[in-house]
Design an enzyme around this catalytic site. Structure first.
Site, PDB file in Angstrom:
ATOM      1  CB  CYS A   1     100.871 102.838  33.895  1.00 59.17           C
ATOM      2  SG  CYS A   1     102.563 103.543  33.649  1.00 59.17           S
TER       3      CYS A   1
ATOM      4  CB  CYS B   1     106.176 104.472  27.200  1.00 58.90           C
ATOM      5  SG  CYS B   1     105.124 105.895  27.850  1.00 58.90           S
TER       6      CYS B   1
ATOM      7  CB  CYS C   1      97.645 105.400  25.571  1.00 54.33           C
ATOM      8  SG  CYS C   1      97.312 107.002  24.523  1.00 54.33           S
TER       9      CYS C   1
HETATM   10  S1  SF4 Z   1     102.519 103.335  27.483  1.00 56.55           S
HETATM   11 FE1  SF4 Z   1     103.653 104.739  28.941  1.00 56.55          FE
HETATM   12  S2  SF4 Z   1     101.848 105.478  30.334  1.00 56.55           S
HETATM   13 FE2  SF4 Z   1     101.098 103.719  29.208  1.00 56.55          FE
HETATM   14  S3  SF4 Z   1     101.449 101.943  30.409  1.00 56.55           S
HETATM   15 FE3  SF4 Z   1     103.221 102.091  28.951  1.00 56.55          FE
HETATM   16  S4  SF4 Z   1     104.888 103.317  30.116  1.00 56.55           S
HETATM   17 FE4  SF4 Z   1     103.099 103.535  31.375  1.00 56.55          FE
END
Ligand code: SF4
Length: 242
Positions: free
Chosen positions: A120, A201, A229
Site C-alpha cells: 500500500c 495516513c 514507509c
Molecule cells: S501509511 Fe498510507 S500508504 Fe502506507 S499503508 Fe497506511 S494507508 Fe497505505
C-alpha cells in the site's frame, strides 16, 4: 493544552541551530538546482516551508496526497497552497494501481501483514515520491535524529545517494520545532494538539500516550524495526532515497 503549550522549549543553543539551518537552506538553494522540499504537513516540514518562504528561496514544495489523509491534513494543505510563496505541487497515486490493490486485497489490507502494508505504501507514497523527485538534483526533508532509533544518525547533508538529501532540522529537538512554530506563528496540523506528534495516513496513525515513543502512533501494530514507509529507506537500485 495545545502542542505549543506542551512542547515549545528552545534548546540552549537554539539560535545557533536556527542560523545553521538558514545557512544550509540558502546554500542548498544556491548550489543545488533543481531542488525541492518534501512536505508531509507535519510540524517539522511546516517549519522548513516557513523558513523557505521567509528567506524567499526558490525551492518548490511537494506533498504526497495518498488518498488516505485526515480531513485536517487536506484542510492544512489547502491553506498552505493558498499562503505559500513557494509553489506547492501535489502528487497523487496512480488511480488504476489503487483500484486494483484495494479490489484484490481490501481497503484494510495494511493491518494483515507487513508485506501488504508496504505494498500500500509503495503505491500511495513511494511511486508518487519517485515521480516527485524525477529530475531533481537534491531534496529537503524534515528528518530529525530524535525521531526514532532508525533516524539517530541522520546527517545534515546526506551524500550517500546520487541525489543529495538535506535534513536541515537533523539536530533540532521537538522543543526547538515548537519554539519556532510559536515564535513565528506557523500554521500547524490541529492533530498535534490531540497528541499526534507524527501524522501520516488516517488508518495508520493514532494518538500516543504520555511516555510513549515519538513514532509509537505510526503502524503501531508492527515491530519497531519495520516502521518506515519506504520514503527514507536507501534504495541504490533506483538511485533515490525512497
Ligand atoms: S501509511 Fe498510507 S500508504 Fe502506507 S499503508 Fe497506511 S494507508 Fe497505505
Amino acid at each position: 493544552m495545545s502542542a505549543i503549550d506542551l512542547n515549545a522549549k528552545a534548546s540552549p543553543d537554539y539560535e545557533r541551530k536556527l542560523a545553521e539551518t538558514q545557512q544550509l537552506l540558502i546554500h542548498a538553494a544556491a548550489e543545488f538546482s533543481p531542488l525541492t522540499q518534501a512536505n508531509s504537513l507535519g510540524a517539522e516540514d511546516m517549519v522548513i516551508t516557513h523558513l523557505v518562504n521567509s528567506l524567499q528561496l526558490d525551492i518548490p514544495v511537494f506533498v504526497l496526497e495518498t488518498g488516505m489523509l485526515h480531513t485536517e491534513t487536506l484542510e492544512l494543505l489547502e491553506r498552505l497552497k493558498a499562503t505559500s510563496r513557494a509553489p506547492v505541487n501535489v502528487y497523487t497515486p496512480v488511480q488504476e494501481s489503487v483500484v486494483q490493490f484495494v479490489g484484490r486485497e481490501g481497503k484494510d489490507a495494511m493491518y494483515r501483514s507487513i508485506e501488504l502494508r508496504k505494498g500500500c505504501c509503495h503505491i500511495r507514497k513511494v511511486e508518487p515520491l519517485q515521480r516527485a523527485l524525477q529530475g531533481q538534483r537534491a531534496w529537503i526533508t524534515g528528518l530529525r535524529r530524535e525521531q526514532s532509533t532508525a533516524r539517530a544518525e541522520v546527517p545534515l547533508i546526506d551524500r550517500s545517494e546520487p541525489r543529495t538529501k538535506f535534513n536541515p532540522l537533523a539536530d533540532w529537538t521537538w522543543g526547538d520545532v515548537w519554539h519556532y512554530i510559536a515564535q513565528n506563528k506557523v500554521d500547524y496540523h490541529p492533530l498535534h494538539d490531540q497528541f499526534y506528534p507524527s501524522i501520516g495516513c488516517a488508518p495508520c496513525t493514532r494518538a500516543i500516550s504520555l511516555g510513549e515513543d515519538f513514532r509509537a502512533g505510526r503502524w503501531w501494530w508492527e515491530d519497531e524495526a519495520a516502521k518506515e514507509c519506504g520514503l527514507h529507506v536507501k534504495n541504490t537500485n533506483e538511485g533515490v532515497a525512497a
